[in-house]
Scaffold this motif. Sequence first.
Motif, short mmCIF file in Angstrom:
data_model
loop_
_atom_site.label_atom_id
_atom_site.label_comp_id
_atom_site.label_asym_id
_atom_site.label_seq_id
_atom_site.Cartn_x
_atom_site.Cartn_y
_atom_site.Cartn_z
N ASP A 125 0.83 -1.21 0.00
CA ASP A 125 0.00 0.00 0.00
C ASP A 125 0.87 1.26 0.00
O ASP A 125 0.55 2.25 -0.68
CB ASP A 125 -0.92 0.01 1.22
N LEU A 126 1.96 1.24 0.75
CA LEU A 126 2.87 2.37 0.80
C LEU A 126 3.51 2.61 -0.56
O LEU A 126 3.59 3.76 -1.03
CB LEU A 126 3.95 2.14 1.86
N HIS A 127 3.94 1.55 -1.20
CA HIS A 127 4.53 1.66 -2.54
C HIS A 127 3.54 2.28 -3.52
O HIS A 127 3.88 3.21 -4.26
CB HIS A 127 4.96 0.28 -3.04
N LEU A 128 2.32 1.78 -3.54
CA LEU A 128 1.31 2.27 -4.47
C LEU A 128 0.98 3.74 -4.19
O LEU A 128 0.78 4.53 -5.13
CB LEU A 128 0.05 1.41 -4.40
N ALA A 129 0.92 4.12 -2.92
CA ALA A 129 0.63 5.50 -2.55
C ALA A 129 1.75 6.44 -3.02
O ALA A 129 1.49 7.54 -3.53
CB ALA A 129 0.44 5.62 -1.05
N ARG A 130 3.00 6.00 -2.85
CA ARG A 130 4.13 6.82 -3.30
C ARG A 130 4.12 7.00 -4.81
O ARG A 130 4.35 8.10 -5.32
CB ARG A 130 5.45 6.17 -2.86
N LEU A 131 3.84 5.92 -5.53
CA LEU A 131 3.79 5.99 -6.99
C LEU A 131 2.66 6.91 -7.44
O LEU A 131 2.83 7.74 -8.34
CB LEU A 131 3.62 4.59 -7.57
N GLU A 132 1.50 6.75 -6.81
CA GLU A 132 0.35 7.57 -7.17
C GLU A 132 0.64 9.05 -6.94
O GLU A 132 0.31 9.91 -7.77
CB GLU A 132 -0.87 7.13 -6.36
N THR A 133 1.27 9.36 -5.82
CA THR A 133 1.61 10.75 -5.51
C THR A 133 2.59 11.32 -6.52
O THR A 133 2.45 12.47 -6.97
CB THR A 133 2.20 10.85 -4.09
#
Length: 202
Positions: A125-133
């Motif tokens: 979830d952290l990885h996906l949030a960083r990529l999305e940001t």
Amino acid sequence: MGRVRTFDLEERLDRAVDAFWEHGFEGSALTALCKTMGLFPGSLYGTYGDKRRLYVLAIDRYMSTVSAEAVEILGRDASGLGALRAYFSKLIDGMVDGKRQWGCLITNTIVELAQRDAEVKAKVDLHLARLETALAGAIARARQAGEIPAAIRAGTPLEDAAFLVCVVQGLNVLAKTRPSRQRLEMVAATALAALGVERNAG
């Protein structure tokens, strides 16, 4: 006194990253990991813990190297559209000629483990949030500069970034089928066109 380690912890962990990346968690036997890392079982356990703990450490290592590089590309170029194109170009290069032929370790983890391991899911979830940001930042810069014109049904930069995250995850899965560069570039161009980017511009 304990025995002094004579090997590079990060270099051996990088070997584990590649093994898990290519074969997955279940597909990586402990004996094979020991051979790949050049360690006896006792040294592996004593240094990295059991197989699951090694996998978690491998995810952390992947996120701090491979994933961090991707995010850095998205923030590097003052041109938001240039950053998006550079990101997809790097992604596709890896899928055609590099380790991304194995997909993405995070994407593979989503499929294999995220639903049954809360700690792993939190990292995913952290990885996906960083990529999305990072994607949202590039989209916002591109809009502000007029590189992406206002579209009739355009969402916010974060909404459009969520769409691109889904596209990227799909490409990561598709990579395992060894698609042609042309096919991958077509998918990326179609995704950017959905944001309002002209296919033949730039």
